[in-house]
Scaffold this motif. Sequence first.
Motif, PDB file in Angstrom:
ATOM      1  N   UNK A   1       0.827  -1.060   0.076  1.00 57.62           N
ATOM      2  CA  UNK A   1       0.144   0.070  -0.039  1.00 57.62           C
ATOM      3  C   UNK A   1       0.737   1.237   0.084  1.00 57.62           C
ATOM      4  N   UNK A   2       0.473   2.330  -0.895  1.00 59.90           N
ATOM      5  CA  UNK A   2       1.354   3.475  -0.895  1.00 59.90           C
ATOM      6  C   UNK A   2       1.095   4.182   0.331  1.00 59.90           C
ATOM      7  N   UNK A   3       2.151   5.030   0.627  1.00 60.84           N
ATOM      8  CA  UNK A   3       2.192   5.849   1.670  1.00 60.84           C
ATOM      9  C   UNK A   3       2.961   7.276   1.310  1.00 60.84           C
ATOM     10  N   UNK A  18       9.220  10.297   5.297  1.00 59.32           N
ATOM     11  CA  UNK A  18       8.619   9.122   4.778  1.00 59.32           C
ATOM     12  C   UNK A  18       7.549   9.019   5.793  1.00 59.32           C
ATOM     13  N   UNK A  19       6.239   8.974   5.653  1.00 60.33           N
ATOM     14  CA  UNK A  19       5.161   9.191   6.588  1.00 60.33           C
ATOM     15  C   UNK A  19       4.428   7.700   6.474  1.00 60.33           C
ATOM     16  N   UNK A  20       5.123   6.635   6.847  1.00 60.39           N
ATOM     17  CA  UNK A  20       4.561   5.369   6.719  1.00 60.39           C
ATOM     18  C   UNK A  20       4.117   5.145   8.256  1.00 60.39           C
ATOM     19  N   UNK A  21       4.304   3.910   8.720  1.00 61.42           N
ATOM     20  CA  UNK A  21       3.951   3.595  10.031  1.00 61.42           C
ATOM     21  C   UNK A  21       5.320   3.557  10.876  1.00 61.42           C
ATOM     22  N   UNK A  68       4.658  13.677  -2.571  1.00 62.50           N
ATOM     23  CA  UNK A  68       4.121  12.709  -3.638  1.00 62.50           C
ATOM     24  C   UNK A  68       3.715  11.185  -2.797  1.00 62.50           C
ATOM     25  N   UNK A  69       3.649  10.215  -3.220  1.00 67.94           N
ATOM     26  CA  UNK A  69       3.657   8.931  -2.575  1.00 67.94           C
ATOM     27  C   UNK A  69       4.646   8.037  -2.784  1.00 67.94           C
TER      28      UNK A  69
END
Length: 87
Positions: A1-3, A18-21, A68-69
């Motif tokens: 899944x994109x973030x 980077x804005x993931x988990x 962006x993603x």
Amino acid sequence: MAYPVIIRNACGYHSYLVLDDQPRELLRHQGFQEEYSIRPWLGSTDPEDARQEWAEMLAEDIDSYRIVDSGNRDYCCDLPSWDHCSK
């Protein structure tokens, strides 16, 4: 899944938020012995808010930052540059 990823363009060199988990900054320090570093991001994980916070924190023009993603070509090509850094 994109973030979401925020790209900071400073003198033609990119750093990434980077804005993931596990939100983190992938920083490039042009001209330093240790050119690449990673540090945790403790700010907002909302892309618009994080973009504003990051620009303010570095006292830079927000126009140097874009959202962006994770599928962005620049991000995907640059990501291996930080592989040697401890997370």
